[in-house]
Scaffold this active site. Structure first.
Site, PDB file in Angstrom:
ATOM      1  N   ARG A   1      48.734-136.577 -71.600  1.00 41.45           N
ATOM      2  CA  ARG A   1      49.849-136.145 -72.454  1.00 41.45           C
ATOM      3  C   ARG A   1      51.100-135.891 -71.613  1.00 41.45           C
ATOM      4  O   ARG A   1      50.998-135.735 -70.394  1.00 41.45           O
ATOM      5  CB  ARG A   1      49.453-134.826 -73.149  1.00 41.45           C
ATOM      6  CG  ARG A   1      48.226-134.981 -74.017  1.00 41.45           C
ATOM      7  CD  ARG A   1      47.304-133.772 -73.904  1.00 41.45           C
ATOM      8  NE  ARG A   1      46.011-134.060 -74.544  1.00 41.45           N
ATOM      9  CZ  ARG A   1      45.775-133.921 -75.827  1.00 41.45           C
ATOM     10  NH1 ARG A   1      46.704-133.430 -76.612  1.00 41.45           N
ATOM     11  NH2 ARG A   1      44.595-134.243 -76.338  1.00 41.45           N
TER      12      ARG A   1
ATOM     13  N   LYS B   1      35.511-133.334 -79.103  1.00 39.03           N
ATOM     14  CA  LYS B   1      36.429-132.252 -79.470  1.00 39.03           C
ATOM     15  C   LYS B   1      35.678-131.240 -80.329  1.00 39.03           C
ATOM     16  O   LYS B   1      35.097-131.608 -81.354  1.00 39.03           O
ATOM     17  CB  LYS B   1      37.617-132.823 -80.253  1.00 39.03           C
ATOM     18  CG  LYS B   1      38.600-131.763 -80.730  1.00 39.03           C
ATOM     19  CD  LYS B   1      39.839-132.399 -81.332  1.00 39.03           C
ATOM     20  CE  LYS B   1      40.783-131.348 -81.908  1.00 39.03           C
ATOM     21  NZ  LYS B   1      41.984-131.969 -82.483  1.00 39.03           N
TER      22      LYS B   1
ATOM     23  N   ASP C   1      52.501-131.099 -75.574  1.00 37.61           N
ATOM     24  CA  ASP C   1      51.099-131.305 -75.192  1.00 37.61           C
ATOM     25  C   ASP C   1      50.373-132.168 -76.222  1.00 37.61           C
ATOM     26  O   ASP C   1      49.215-132.516 -76.020  1.00 37.61           O
ATOM     27  CB  ASP C   1      50.375-129.963 -75.017  1.00 37.61           C
ATOM     28  CG  ASP C   1      50.476-129.089 -76.250  1.00 37.61           C
ATOM     29  OD1 ASP C   1      51.614-128.787 -76.672  1.00 37.61           O
ATOM     30  OD2 ASP C   1      49.430-128.721 -76.814  1.00 37.61           O
ATOM     31  N   ASN C   2      51.055-132.501 -77.310  1.00 36.21           N
ATOM     32  CA  ASN C   2      50.441-133.388 -78.308  1.00 36.21           C
ATOM     33  C   ASN C   2      51.107-134.761 -78.310  1.00 36.21           C
ATOM     34  O   ASN C   2      51.009-135.506 -79.281  1.00 36.21           O
ATOM     35  CB  ASN C   2      50.528-132.765 -79.704  1.00 36.21           C
ATOM     36  CG  ASN C   2      49.619-131.548 -79.841  1.00 36.21           C
ATOM     37  OD1 ASN C   2      48.675-131.389 -79.078  1.00 36.21           O
ATOM     38  ND2 ASN C   2      49.900-130.700 -80.801  1.00 36.21           N
TER      39      ASN C   2
HETATM   40  P1  AMP Z   1      46.666-127.857 -80.658  1.00 36.82           P
HETATM   41  O1  AMP Z   1      47.761-127.112 -81.336  1.00 36.82           O
HETATM   42  O2  AMP Z   1      45.437-128.056 -81.512  1.00 36.82           O
HETATM   43  O3  AMP Z   1      47.116-129.114 -80.043  1.00 36.82           O
HETATM   44  O4  AMP Z   1      46.142-126.915 -79.476  1.00 36.82           O
HETATM   45  C1  AMP Z   1      46.977-126.300 -78.529  1.00 36.82           C
HETATM   46  C2  AMP Z   1      46.145-125.725 -77.409  1.00 36.82           C
HETATM   47  O5  AMP Z   1      45.212-124.773 -77.906  1.00 36.82           O
HETATM   48  C3  AMP Z   1      45.317-126.733 -76.638  1.00 36.82           C
HETATM   49  O6  AMP Z   1      45.259-126.311 -75.306  1.00 36.82           O
HETATM   50  C4  AMP Z   1      43.968-126.637 -77.297  1.00 36.82           C
HETATM   51  O7  AMP Z   1      42.926-127.053 -76.464  1.00 36.82           O
HETATM   52  C5  AMP Z   1      43.877-125.156 -77.581  1.00 36.82           C
HETATM   53  N1  AMP Z   1      43.013-124.832 -78.730  1.00 36.82           N
HETATM   54  C6  AMP Z   1      43.249-125.053 -80.045  1.00 36.82           C
HETATM   55  N2  AMP Z   1      42.236-124.589 -80.777  1.00 36.82           N
HETATM   56  C7  AMP Z   1      41.317-124.069 -79.930  1.00 36.82           C
HETATM   57  C8  AMP Z   1      40.048-123.438 -80.077  1.00 36.82           C
HETATM   58  N3  AMP Z   1      39.508-123.236 -81.258  1.00 36.82           N
HETATM   59  N4  AMP Z   1      39.416-123.038 -78.954  1.00 36.82           N
HETATM   60  C9  AMP Z   1      39.945-123.229 -77.747  1.00 36.82           C
HETATM   61  N5  AMP Z   1      41.137-123.798 -77.529  1.00 36.82           N
HETATM   62  C10 AMP Z   1      41.815-124.226 -78.600  1.00 36.82           C
HETATM   63 MG    MG Z   2      46.814-130.379 -78.833  1.00 37.44          MG
END
Ligand code: AMP
Ligand code: MG
Length: 492
Positions: A190, A120, A259-260
Site C-alpha cells: 500500500r 483476513k 493505507d487502503n
Molecule cells: P481498515 O480501516 O479496515 O483498513 O483498517 C485500518 C487498520 O486497522 C489496519 O491496520 C487494520 O489491520 C486494522 N484493523 C481493522 N480492524 C481490525 C480488527 N478487528 N483487529 C485488528 N486490527 C484491525
Molecule cells: Mg485497511
C-alpha cells in the site's frame, strides 16, 4: 505466537498449494513479523470462487476438501511457507495515524503463479492495536462478493478465493460471528508501506521497498533516468485509471485512507463501499465519515491527495521536487481521459466528438437533480439505443422537458454511429447486475441463518454482470425502501 493446529487428517492428498516463493518475505524482518494465524473452531464454507482457485493453480476438488476448509480458515500451517503480517503506516481521514500494519490479515506467501495469498480475519498480530484480529461474517461476505464483482466488471481489484465462517462470537455493535476471507493479489503493498519507512527516516528500507516494487511490478521504470519518479508517475496513472472506472460505474469506496491505496492501482480493503442506487454526487456511503471526506464525488480529489502523500514519502529517493510534481501532474489528464473514455463507452459513442463533454455534463446534472437510479438509467438507455424506444428511459425523469432536450443532443451525436454497434458496446459496458447494498444485505441475512443460496445466486449473476438471466429480474430492479436504511460503518 505459538499455535496448536489440528493434525492433518488427509495426509495422502496432494498439497493445496506447493512451491511458495519468497517474494515480499525476502525484503527481510524490517518489513514484517512472522507469525501464524490463530485457529477458529468448527469452520464451514460460506463462499468460494472456482475462478480464483484456477488462478492459484489449486487442485480442481479444493472446494470439497476438508484440509482446504481448515487451511483457509488459518487452522493449519501453510507447508513450505512462513506466514507474516506486514507493517505499514498511513493517513486516516486526512490525519497522520502513525503505525498501522496488518492488524488482522496474515500473508501466507506467494504462490508459484505469482499471487500473494492473505487470510483476513485470522487473529491478532503485533499491529492489531485495540482490535481483536477478527472479521465478521457480514463484512467478509461483502468483501468476497465485491472483489469478484469488480473483477467481472473489469475493474482492477484484489480477488477473493473464499470465505469460511465459524461459530466463534465476535463483538461489534452487536454480537456477530467470525469469518475469514482469503484474498489474492500480485501484491498487497500500500502507499502506507512507503509512508511508514519515510516517516521513520529509514531510507535504506524505503529504497529497498521501492526497488522491490519497481523490479517486480514496474520493470519499465528501471530504464528511466529517475526510476522512483517513473514509479510515482506509473502509480499516479494506474490510480487515475482505477478511480475513473469507479466514478463511471458509480462505486464509492468509503475509506480511502492512504493505507487502503494499493501500489498496483487495485481496489483494496472493501469496507463500507457502495454502488450508487439513486445518482447523488455527494453520496457518503460510510456512516462513520461525518465530514463526507470520502463522498462519491470527492474520490478523484482524495486519490490525488493520497498520491501527494506517496510522493512525499518517495521524495528522499526521487531527490527532486520538480520531478516528483511532474510525475503527479500525470494524474489529472489520465483521469479525465479515462473517465471520458468510459462515459463515452457507456453512451455508445465510439469516438470523441465535439459536444460530448457538454452532453456528459448535462446528463450528470439531470441524473443528479432527479436522483435517478444510476444502474437502471444506463441499462435502459442501452436497450433504448438498440430499439429506438426511449420512453422507459424518459420515465425515470421527473423533468421530462430537460430529458427531451438532452435526448435530442444525444441522438445528434449518436446519429453518426452505427446504432447496433453502439448498443452492443453499451450493453457490454453498463452492467445489468450490480452489487447494490440491499442485495449484499439479503445474502448476508440468509447466510446468518445458514442459507448460502442467495450469496451463490448473487455471485453467479455478478460474475457475468452484462448477461440478463431470465427469472432473476428482482436482482436488477430498483432498491426496496428499506435499502436506504442500511447503515454501513467502518465496523467490520
Ligand atoms: P481498515 O480501516 O479496515 O483498513 O483498517 C485500518 C487498520 O486497522 C489496519 O491496520 C487494520 O489491520 C486494522 N484493523 C481493522 N480492524 C481490525 C480488527 N478487528 N483487529 C485488528 N486490527 C484491525
Ligand atoms: Mg485497511
Amino acid at each position: 505466537m505459538s499455535q496448536v493446529y489440528a493434525t492433518p487428517a488427509q495426509t495422502t492428498l496432494p498439497p493445496l498449494l506447493a512451491g511458495w516463493h519468497d517474494g515480499f518475505a525476502a525484503l527481510g524482518p524490517a518489513f514484517f513479523t512472522r507469525l501464524h494465524p490463530t485457529p477458529l473452531p468448527a469452520p464451514h464454507w460460506v463462499g468460494m470462487s472456482a475462478e480464483v482457485g484456477r488462478l492459484l493453480g489449486l487442485p480442481d476438488d479444493w472446494q470439497l476438501r476438508e484440509d482446504a476448509l481448515q487451511f483457509f480458515t488459518g487452522n493449519r500451517p501453510p507447508l513450505g511457507s512462513q506466514p507474516l503480517a506486514s507493517v505499514y503506516s498511513g493517513h486516516q481521514f486526512g490525519v497522520w495515524a502513525g503505525q498501522l500494519g496488518d492488524g488482522r490479515a496474515i500473508l501466507l506467501g506467494e504462490t508459484a503463479t505469482g499471487q500473494e495469498v492473505q487470510l483476513k480475519g485470522c487473529g491478532r498480530t503485533p499491529y492489531s492495536r485495540m482490535g481483536d484480529g477478527r472479521a465478521v461474517l457480514r463484512s467478509s461476505i461483502r468483501e468476497f462478493l465485491c472483489s469478484e464483482a469488480m473483477a467481472a466488471l473489469g475493474i482492477p481489484t484484489t480477488r477473493a478465493l473464499c470465505v469460511t465462517g465459524s461459530p466463534q462470537p465476535v463483538q461489534r455493535e452487536e454480537l456477530e460471528t467470525a469469518a475469514v476471507v482469503t484474498r489474492v493479489a500480485p501484491s498487497f503493498i500500500r502507499f502506507g508501506h512507503f509512508e511508514h519507512f519515510a516517516a521513520r527516516g529509514q531510507h535504506a528500507e524505503l529504497r529497498q521497498l521501492a526497488d522491490y516494487v519497481i523490479d517486480r511490478y514496474y520493470p519499465e521504470c528501471r530504464a528511466d533516468a529517475n526510476p522512483c519518479a517513473a514509479l510515482l508517475r506509473a502509480v499516479s496513472e494506474r490510480t487515475a485509471r482505477l478511480i475513473a472506472l469507479w466514478q463511471a460505474v458509480g462505486f464509492c469506496h468509503g475509506v480511502m485512507n492512504t493505507d487502503n491505496m494499493s501500489i498496483l492501482g487495485l481496489t483494496v480493503d472493501y469496507g463500507p463501499f457502495q454502488f450508487l442506487d439513486a445518482f447523488d454526487p455527494g453520496h457518503i456511503c460510510n456512516h462513520s465519515d461525518h465530514q463526507g471526506r470520502y463522498a462519491f464525488d470527492r474520490q478523484p480529489g482524495v486519490a490525488y491527495w493520497n498520491l501527494l502523500c506517496l510522493a512525499r514519502a518517495l521524495l528522499p529517493l526521487i531527490e527532486d521536487v520538480q520531478q516528483a510534481q511532474a510525475a503527479l501532474d500525470s494524474y489529472e489528464p489520465v483521469f479525465v481521459d479515462a473517465f471520458m473514455a468510459r462515459l463515452r463507452a457507456k453512451l455508445g459513442l465510439r469516438q470523441a466528438r465535439a459536444g460530448d463533454e457538454a452532453l456528459m455534463d448535462g446528463l450528470q446534472r439531470l441524473l443528479s437533480a432527479g436522483r435517478v437510479d444510476y444502474p437502471i438509467f444506463w441499462r435502459r438507455l442501452s436497450h433504448a439505443v438498440a430499439t429506438s424506444e426511449f420512453e422507459p428511459v424518459r420515465d425515470l425523469f421527473a423533468d421530462r422537458a430537460g430529458f427531451d432536450a438532452w435526448l435530442l443532443q444525444y441522438q445528434e451525436l449518436l446519429a453518426v454511429d452505427d446504432r447496433a454497434l453502439a448498443a452492443d458496446l453499451m450493453l457490454k459496458t453498463n452492467p445489468h447486475y450490480v452489487l447494490r447494498n440491499h442485495l449484499g444485505e439479503a445474502a448476508i441475512r440468509a447466510a446468518k441463518l445458514g442459507d448460502f443460496s442467495v450469496l451463490q445466486t448473487l455471485q453467479d449473476l455478478l460474475a457475468r454482470p452484462f448477461d440478463e438471466r431470465p427469472g432473476h429480474e428482482a436482482y436488477a430492479d430498483f432498491p426496496p425502501d428499506w435499502a436506504s436504511h442500511i447503515s454501513i460503518s467502518c465496523s467490520s
